[in-house]
Scaffold this active site. Sequence first.
Site, mmCIF file in Angstrom:
data_model
loop_
_atom_site.group_PDB
_atom_site.id
_atom_site.type_symbol
_atom_site.label_atom_id
_atom_site.label_comp_id
_atom_site.label_asym_id
_atom_site.label_seq_id
_atom_site.Cartn_x
_atom_site.Cartn_y
_atom_site.Cartn_z
ATOM 1 N N TRP A 83 0.737 -1.021 0.187
ATOM 2 C CA TRP A 83 -0.036 0.037 0.098
ATOM 3 C C TRP A 83 0.827 1.272 0.058
ATOM 4 O O TRP A 83 0.394 2.260 -0.650
ATOM 5 C CB TRP A 83 -0.890 0.015 1.015
ATOM 6 C CG TRP A 83 -2.120 -1.041 1.045
ATOM 7 C CD1 TRP A 83 -2.227 -2.253 1.773
ATOM 8 C CD2 TRP A 83 -3.008 -1.179 -0.021
ATOM 9 N NE1 TRP A 83 -3.350 -2.815 1.225
ATOM 10 C CE2 TRP A 83 -4.049 -2.304 0.313
ATOM 11 C CE3 TRP A 83 -3.452 -0.101 -1.227
ATOM 12 C CZ2 TRP A 83 -4.896 -2.563 -0.780
ATOM 13 C CZ3 TRP A 83 -4.483 -0.547 -2.080
ATOM 14 C CH2 TRP A 83 -5.181 -1.627 -1.628
ATOM 15 N N ASP A 106 -1.254 6.400 6.738
ATOM 16 C CA ASP A 106 -2.276 5.447 6.090
ATOM 17 C C ASP A 106 -2.603 4.320 7.268
ATOM 18 O O ASP A 106 -1.765 3.541 7.415
ATOM 19 C CB ASP A 106 -1.737 4.842 4.908
ATOM 20 C CG ASP A 106 -3.094 3.949 4.240
ATOM 21 O OD1 ASP A 106 -3.897 3.681 5.125
ATOM 22 O OD2 ASP A 106 -2.783 3.360 3.289
ATOM 23 N N LYS A 109 -12.297 -1.878 7.224
ATOM 24 C CA LYS A 109 -11.549 -2.753 8.045
ATOM 25 C C LYS A 109 -11.834 -2.862 9.463
ATOM 26 O O LYS A 109 -12.408 -3.500 10.099
ATOM 27 C CB LYS A 109 -9.949 -2.587 7.897
ATOM 28 C CG LYS A 109 -9.447 -3.383 6.372
ATOM 29 C CD LYS A 109 -8.993 -2.160 5.426
ATOM 30 C CE LYS A 109 -8.758 -2.912 4.254
ATOM 31 N NZ LYS A 109 -7.838 -2.095 3.423
HETATM 32 C C1 LIG Z 1 -7.338 -1.721 2.224
HETATM 33 C C2 LIG Z 1 -6.143 -0.612 2.350
HETATM 34 C C3 LIG Z 1 -5.993 0.545 1.539
HETATM 35 C C4 LIG Z 1 -7.157 0.574 0.143
HETATM 36 O O1 LIG Z 1 -8.269 1.030 0.815
HETATM 37 P P1 LIG Z 1 -9.464 1.286 -0.321
HETATM 38 O O2 LIG Z 1 -10.513 2.188 0.434
HETATM 39 O O3 LIG Z 1 -10.013 0.117 -0.876
HETATM 40 O O4 LIG Z 1 -8.780 2.222 -1.248
HETATM 41 C C5 LIG Z 1 -5.200 1.369 1.559
HETATM 42 N N1 LIG Z 1 -4.286 1.216 2.592
HETATM 43 C C6 LIG Z 1 -4.207 0.131 3.337
HETATM 44 C C7 LIG Z 1 -3.162 0.214 4.471
HETATM 45 C C8 LIG Z 1 -5.369 -0.667 3.207
HETATM 46 O O5 LIG Z 1 -5.319 -1.916 4.227
#
Ligand SMILES: *Cc1c(COP(=O)(O)O)cnc(C)c1O
Length: 362
Positions: free
Chosen positions: A103, A173, A197
């Site tokens: 990511w 993030d 999540k």
């Molecule tokens: C799932 C995830 C993303 C992407 O998320 P979306 O909402 O599908 O764009 C980005 N960074 C991390 C760490 C993730 O777990």
Amino acid sequence: MTNRIFNFSAGPAMLPTSVLEKARSEMMSFRGSGMSIMEISHRSELFESVLEAAEKGVRNALSVPLSHKVLFLQGGASLQFSMIPMNFLSKGRSADYVLTGTWGEKARVEADRCGRVNVIYSGEEDGYRAVPDEHALSFSDDAEYMHFTSNETIEGVQFSYEPDAGNTALICDASSDILSRPIDVTKYALIYAGAQKNIGPSGVTLVIIRDDMLDRVPQDQHSMLNYRKIAANGSMLNTPNTWGVYLISLVMEWLEEIGGVPAIEKINKQKSERLYAAIDGSDGFYTGHAERNARSNMNVTFRLPAAELDAAFCSEAARRGLDGLRGHRSVGGIRASIYNSFPIEGVEHLVEFMGEFSAANR
Ligand SMILES: *Cc1c(COP(=O)(O)O)cnc(C)c1O
């Protein structure tokens, strides 16, 4: 109740049963309105109270100080990969990126389009198993911000500390570990997370942004990509994901009822410790992907002695109601995602199954 399985999916992930039941009970007539939450105006007092509850819930859970705005956006965490550099990085300027997994690398690709990216740490060569030493990171003097991923969902690699970027604006993030353990929000210029999540359903992105960052947004920024405008309009520059925000308000209520972030952190530790103990105690049958000090409490990644066993492991587990265990295609092996709402009983079932599977396939 219909049979619910243990869903180890990396996201969208399990939601608390009580939240789903509450949403069901309010589905046909939301708080006596004769309409579902999805059918009422986002400008109505009723929805405004929901948005307020969701924001308050996040503020309480993470002790978000008044210096920071809590926003609900759309476009997923992935849109933040672009929005952050589009607002804070311009041609001729630079930003620091710490890459501990897939990511973070995706975020770097988008930042490259806007300015100069200094990759100040990358675990790519070792297959993303590690995080940098707390004191080994050095930040570029001229960086507009530093971006890192507190938990890399695909590799199962998590920071055990919050980096201290000094005067550099710290951007995180936190999609896959927000609300799983206490953090010190005062350290961050911006924290973002896709909701699916740990926060609620997909379709909402939580952004916690420090007020001074809003002043940095370029004057000619497109409205829908403009943090300042979104903040000035209380996350309602356009029609928000009303259903998603509503579910977030319920998840925050649930989290508060069970004792908040400190309580869930304890449970999360119990869950991940049980799984890692099963891996480490398997006489080498199971091998963890991440280095020990980088092991994730949210995504437990491990391998079987041969990749050919992966499919059998996953299908036998699924027969027992343990679903979503196949590792991401880029890493292979097994990934057990055990976010806040994932019940400890599911972990106990998986540990038992792991013991039986290794005995039968050794
Ligand atoms: C799932 C995830 C993303 C992407 O998320 P979306 O909402 O599908 O764009 C980005 N960074 C991390 C760490 C993730 O777990």
